[in-house]
Design a protein around this motif. Sequence first.
Motif, PDB file in Angstrom:
ATOM      1  N   ILE A  87       0.861  -1.195   0.000  1.00  0.00           N
ATOM      2  CA  ILE A  87       0.000   0.000   0.000  1.00  0.00           C
ATOM      3  C   ILE A  87       0.889   1.236   0.000  1.00  0.00           C
ATOM      4  CG2 ILE A  87      -1.686   1.295   1.397  1.00  0.00           C
ATOM      5  CD1 ILE A  87      -2.582  -1.453   2.537  1.00  0.00           C
ATOM      6  N   VAL A  88       0.479   2.240  -0.715  1.00  0.00           N
ATOM      7  CA  VAL A  88       1.137   3.527  -0.537  1.00  0.00           C
ATOM      8  C   VAL A  88       0.076   4.535  -0.097  1.00  0.00           C
ATOM      9  CG1 VAL A  88       1.146   3.934  -3.053  1.00  0.00           C
ATOM     10  CG2 VAL A  88       2.565   5.323  -1.604  1.00  0.00           C
ATOM     11  N   LEU A  89       0.396   5.211   1.008  1.00  0.00           N
ATOM     12  CA  LEU A  89      -0.530   6.207   1.572  1.00  0.00           C
ATOM     13  C   LEU A  89       0.053   7.592   1.311  1.00  0.00           C
ATOM     14  CD1 LEU A  89      -1.096   4.749   5.176  1.00  0.00           C
ATOM     15  CD2 LEU A  89      -2.512   4.382   3.155  1.00  0.00           C
ATOM     16  N   THR A  90      -0.681   8.405   0.607  1.00  0.00           N
ATOM     17  CA  THR A  90      -0.187   9.768   0.366  1.00  0.00           C
ATOM     18  C   THR A  90      -0.982  10.745   1.237  1.00  0.00           C
ATOM     19  OG1 THR A  90      -1.628   9.687  -1.539  1.00  0.00           O
ATOM     20  CG2 THR A  90       0.714   9.487  -1.970  1.00  0.00           C
ATOM     21  N   TYR A  91      -0.635  12.004   1.160  1.00  0.00           N
ATOM     22  CA  TYR A  91      -1.296  13.048   1.973  1.00  0.00           C
ATOM     23  C   TYR A  91      -1.403  12.635   3.438  1.00  0.00           C
ATOM     24  CZ  TYR A  91      -2.712  14.722  -2.610  1.00  0.00           C
ATOM     25  OH  TYR A  91      -2.712  15.146  -3.904  1.00  0.00           O
ATOM     26  N   LEU A  92      -0.281  12.215   3.962  1.00  0.00           N
ATOM     27  CA  LEU A  92      -0.297  11.723   5.339  1.00  0.00           C
ATOM     28  C   LEU A  92       0.048  12.889   6.253  1.00  0.00           C
ATOM     29  CD1 LEU A  92      -0.658   8.776   6.175  1.00  0.00           C
ATOM     30  CD2 LEU A  92       1.807   8.626   6.382  1.00  0.00           C
ATOM     31  N   ASP A  93      -0.822  13.175   7.220  1.00  0.00           N
ATOM     32  CA  ASP A  93      -0.523  14.306   8.094  1.00  0.00           C
ATOM     33  C   ASP A  93       0.535  13.920   9.116  1.00  0.00           C
ATOM     34  OD1 ASP A  93      -2.603  15.402   6.775  1.00  0.00           O
ATOM     35  OD2 ASP A  93      -4.093  14.748   8.264  1.00  0.00           O
ATOM     36  N   GLU A  94       0.469  12.719   9.572  1.00  0.00           N
ATOM     37  CA  GLU A  94       1.342  12.329  10.682  1.00  0.00           C
ATOM     38  C   GLU A  94       1.436  10.802  10.738  1.00  0.00           C
ATOM     39  OE1 GLU A  94      -2.625  12.997  13.299  1.00  0.00           O
ATOM     40  OE2 GLU A  94      -0.778  13.978  13.914  1.00  0.00           O
ATOM     41  N   GLN A  95       2.435  10.313  11.459  1.00  0.00           N
ATOM     42  CA  GLN A  95       2.643   8.873  11.569  1.00  0.00           C
ATOM     43  C   GLN A  95       1.435   8.129  12.155  1.00  0.00           C
ATOM     44  OE1 GLN A  95       6.534   7.482  12.810  1.00  0.00           O
ATOM     45  NE2 GLN A  95       5.510   6.206  14.318  1.00  0.00           N
ATOM     46  N   PRO A  96       0.771   8.694  13.213  1.00  0.00           N
ATOM     47  CA  PRO A  96      -0.373   7.947  13.764  1.00  0.00           C
ATOM     48  C   PRO A  96      -1.432   7.613  12.714  1.00  0.00           C
ATOM     49  CG  PRO A  96       0.227   9.714  15.247  1.00  0.00           C
ATOM     50  CD  PRO A  96       1.086   9.866  14.030  1.00  0.00           C
ATOM     51  N   ALA A  97      -1.513   8.436  11.654  1.00  0.00           N
ATOM     52  CA  ALA A  97      -2.510   8.136  10.622  1.00  0.00           C
ATOM     53  C   ALA A  97      -2.199   6.794   9.982  1.00  0.00           C
ATOM     54  CB  ALA A  97      -2.516   9.243   9.570  1.00  0.00           C
ATOM     55  N   ALA A  98      -0.912   6.510   9.760  1.00  0.00           N
ATOM     56  CA  ALA A  98      -0.528   5.225   9.162  1.00  0.00           C
ATOM     57  C   ALA A  98      -0.830   4.091  10.142  1.00  0.00           C
ATOM     58  CB  ALA A  98       0.953   5.234   8.794  1.00  0.00           C
ATOM     59  N   SER A  99      -0.557   4.323  11.425  1.00  0.00           N
ATOM     60  CA  SER A  99      -0.823   3.278  12.417  1.00  0.00           C
ATOM     61  C   SER A  99      -2.308   2.979  12.502  1.00  0.00           C
ATOM     62  CB  SER A  99      -0.354   3.698  13.813  1.00  0.00           C
ATOM     63  OG  SER A  99       0.931   4.195  13.750  1.00  0.00           O
ATOM     64  N   SER A 100      -3.124   4.047  12.534  1.00  0.00           N
ATOM     65  CA  SER A 100      -4.554   3.775  12.708  1.00  0.00           C
ATOM     66  C   SER A 100      -5.109   3.095  11.464  1.00  0.00           C
ATOM     67  CB  SER A 100      -5.334   5.025  13.096  1.00  0.00           C
ATOM     68  OG  SER A 100      -5.433   5.869  12.003  1.00  0.00           O
ATOM     69  N   LEU A 101      -4.538   3.425  10.301  1.00  0.00           N
ATOM     70  CA  LEU A 101      -4.996   2.724   9.111  1.00  0.00           C
ATOM     71  C   LEU A 101      -4.609   1.242   9.184  1.00  0.00           C
ATOM     72  CD1 LEU A 101      -5.733   3.799   5.814  1.00  0.00           C
ATOM     73  CD2 LEU A 101      -4.130   1.892   5.862  1.00  0.00           C
ATOM     74  N   ALA A 102      -3.384   0.985   9.665  1.00  0.00           N
ATOM     75  CA  ALA A 102      -2.948  -0.423   9.781  1.00  0.00           C
ATOM     76  C   ALA A 102      -3.872  -1.167  10.742  1.00  0.00           C
ATOM     77  CB  ALA A 102      -1.501  -0.485  10.259  1.00  0.00           C
ATOM     78  N   GLU A 103      -4.259  -0.502  11.820  1.00  0.00           N
ATOM     79  CA  GLU A 103      -5.162  -1.163  12.783  1.00  0.00           C
ATOM     80  C   GLU A 103      -6.497  -1.504  12.128  1.00  0.00           C
ATOM     81  OE1 GLU A 103      -5.342   1.481  16.155  1.00  0.00           O
ATOM     82  OE2 GLU A 103      -3.241   1.051  16.622  1.00  0.00           O
ATOM     83  N   ARG A 104      -7.023  -0.536  11.349  1.00  0.00           N
ATOM     84  CA  ARG A 104      -8.314  -0.803  10.690  1.00  0.00           C
ATOM     85  C   ARG A 104      -8.181  -1.913   9.661  1.00  0.00           C
ATOM     86  NH1 ARG A 104      -9.748   4.119   8.107  1.00  0.00           N
ATOM     87  NH2 ARG A 104      -8.030   5.211   9.059  1.00  0.00           N
ATOM     88  N   LEU A 105      -7.048  -1.921   8.986  1.00  0.00           N
ATOM     89  CA  LEU A 105      -6.788  -2.948   7.974  1.00  0.00           C
ATOM     90  C   LEU A 105      -6.756  -4.338   8.629  1.00  0.00           C
ATOM     91  CD1 LEU A 105      -5.861  -2.602   4.933  1.00  0.00           C
ATOM     92  CD2 LEU A 105      -3.580  -3.126   5.750  1.00  0.00           C
ATOM     93  N   ILE A 106      -6.049  -4.435   9.757  1.00  0.00           N
ATOM     94  CA  ILE A 106      -5.927  -5.724  10.445  1.00  0.00           C
ATOM     95  C   ILE A 106      -7.305  -6.186  10.929  1.00  0.00           C
ATOM     96  CG2 ILE A 106      -5.004  -6.815  12.548  1.00  0.00           C
ATOM     97  CD1 ILE A 106      -2.465  -5.022  12.085  1.00  0.00           C
ATOM     98  N   ALA A 107      -8.092  -5.219  11.459  1.00  0.00           N
ATOM     99  CA  ALA A 107      -9.428  -5.582  11.944  1.00  0.00           C
ATOM    100  C   ALA A 107     -10.317  -6.050  10.794  1.00  0.00           C
ATOM    101  CB  ALA A 107     -10.061  -4.391  12.666  1.00  0.00           C
ATOM    102  N   ALA A 108     -10.249  -5.336   9.657  1.00  0.00           N
ATOM    103  CA  ALA A 108     -11.126  -5.684   8.531  1.00  0.00           C
ATOM    104  C   ALA A 108     -10.759  -7.052   7.955  1.00  0.00           C
ATOM    105  CB  ALA A 108     -11.024  -4.606   7.447  1.00  0.00           C
ATOM    106  N   VAL A 109      -9.469  -7.280   7.761  1.00  0.00           N
ATOM    107  CA  VAL A 109      -9.043  -8.559   7.169  1.00  0.00           C
ATOM    108  C   VAL A 109      -9.335  -9.715   8.142  1.00  0.00           C
ATOM    109  CG1 VAL A 109      -7.034  -9.874   6.335  1.00  0.00           C
ATOM    110  CG2 VAL A 109      -7.304  -7.476   5.702  1.00  0.00           C
ATOM    111  N   GLY A 110      -9.249  -9.427   9.440  1.00  0.00           N
ATOM    112  CA  GLY A 110      -9.408 -10.485  10.443  1.00  0.00           C
ATOM    113  C   GLY A 110     -10.833 -10.958  10.663  1.00  0.00           C
ATOM    114  N   GLU A 111     -11.817 -10.238  10.109  1.00  0.00           N
ATOM    115  CA  GLU A 111     -13.220 -10.692  10.240  1.00  0.00           C
ATOM    116  C   GLU A 111     -13.363 -12.071   9.593  1.00  0.00           C
ATOM    117  OE1 GLU A 111     -16.253  -9.205  11.316  1.00  0.00           O
ATOM    118  OE2 GLU A 111     -14.859  -7.944  12.441  1.00  0.00           O
ATOM    119  N   PRO A 112     -14.181 -12.962  10.166  1.00  0.00           N
ATOM    120  CA  PRO A 112     -14.318 -14.293   9.562  1.00  0.00           C
ATOM    121  C   PRO A 112     -14.778 -14.205   8.102  1.00  0.00           C
ATOM    122  CG  PRO A 112     -15.414 -14.196  11.694  1.00  0.00           C
ATOM    123  CD  PRO A 112     -14.986 -12.798  11.369  1.00  0.00           C
ATOM    124  N   ILE A 113     -14.322 -15.141   7.306  1.00  0.00           N
ATOM    125  CA  ILE A 113     -14.703 -15.223   5.895  1.00  0.00           C
ATOM    126  C   ILE A 113     -15.350 -16.597   5.692  1.00  0.00           C
ATOM    127  CG2 ILE A 113     -13.815 -15.333   3.512  1.00  0.00           C
ATOM    128  CD1 ILE A 113     -11.463 -13.571   4.449  1.00  0.00           C
TER     129      ILE A 113
END
Length: 460
Positions: A87-113
Amino acid sequence: MALHDTLTGLPNRALFRDRLDQAIAHAAHTHSPFAVLTCDLDRFKAINDSLGHPAGDVLLRVVAERMQSVLRPYDTVARLGGDEFAIVLTYLDEQPAASSLAERLIAAVGEPIILDGQAVEVGVSVGITVALENDGDADELFKRADMALYEAKAGGRNTYRIFCPDVGARIAMRGQLGLDMKDAIRRGEFRLVYQPVVDATTGNVVSLEALMRWSHPARGEISPGEFIPLAEENGLIVPLGAWALREACREALSWPEPLRVGVNVSAVQFRSELEEAVLVALAETGLPAHRLKLEVTESVLMQDGDAVIACLHRLRALGIVIALDDFGTGYSSLGYLRRFPFDKIKIDRSFIRDITDPDAAAIVRAVVNIGERLGMGIVAEGVETAEQLELVCREGCTQVQGFLFSRPLPPQDALAYVLASQVGSVSASPAPSNSPPKRRRKASALLSPACATSRTPKVA
Ligand code: C2E
Ligand code: MG
Ligand code: MG
């Protein structure tokens, strides 16, 4: 076609590279940071092998959609091949934005399939590097994100790590430690220590958990939290785990009947003839099967579930006690409790640490209730204070383990502890101690009357 992955429709490696070059050029222009994330699915191979490639393809498509759904329109997610995404994230205001996106990504992928009518869970590990203008070319950024990904995988998977300059040094050190480990087994640098598990109503020791220790000739004591994941990664956990099984069974023979020894087994061992290692350990030492307890974590059941459960059933049929360790961490899927009749559930110490918090207490109570319904005994891990002991007893835990009673002890001290407990002279000691207890009050004397009388343990 040339720029997209045919399976998922996501950009492919070539297009990703192009977008990353654009992000680098853009940052040089706008002076705003951006981030590169590399992602690798956890357990994909196991699912692909057990459910077949068509199911694996469906899973990849679902994961791709979920990843896209958490990104912003101007971010790019690409499939690089296999179960690798970037993934490439542009227009990033700060590092926490990348972390919170990673957290959301992990949560979304981790939902049962749902695959073939069966709910499966796949995890994702994420490596992140946040870059500023002139912070290196695409290859360099990619390499950094990959190093952070390696750290995330070593850190237990289904998590993210952010690159920092000493990540490279840490990886080199871990590589060296992995090499040292081979010789360490040969040179006998590993040993086992034993921590008592105590009956919450009587204060008697009911079993001892074997915990591995490594005295490194140059680095001193290395904690299992550091060397076990490494041994799992390089496969040395298989000979090391087989050694631990034999050594623990041999030691337990010198303990009074019917004391059990608990041995932790890792998911990797299940993939490599764990059953045989257990049978060899019992046959070589002569320890009766009912005096051995295997402690497994949920990660064991998350891999090829059916084969593992069949193996656990065979071991249990021999009389071996099977415990589910660290319950409450990981996925804590209640489905696992239905799929296998564990003899015990060990509630992770994070809940015991917070037991004064009514929410943590409510969770402990709920797990106790489930365990009681299913005929599983409950062990509270990490009891450190008399107050915690009082509260876990009140919530109905039948057995307790923790520094309040004893730290893990060398073999002779563990035996001394057991013998002292049998003559009723062991007590819980709020001050953590490394030496075996001398003559003290019986542990049950420390418990409130409600604690000492209201519940009788089901499984000893
Ligand atoms: P675990 O199986 O959950 O073991 C309990 C851990 O909690 C041990 O850490 C123990 O020393 C610690 N502990 C016990 N009571 C307390 C307490 O009151 N307070 C605190 N703060 N900690 C307490 P240890 O020995 O560092 O082991 C960590 C983990 O490493 C174990 O967690 C287990 O998952 C793994 N491990 C240890 N030995 C082996 C082994 O032989 N094989 C495998 N596969 N894993 C092992
Ligand atoms: Mg354990
Ligand atoms: Mg545990």
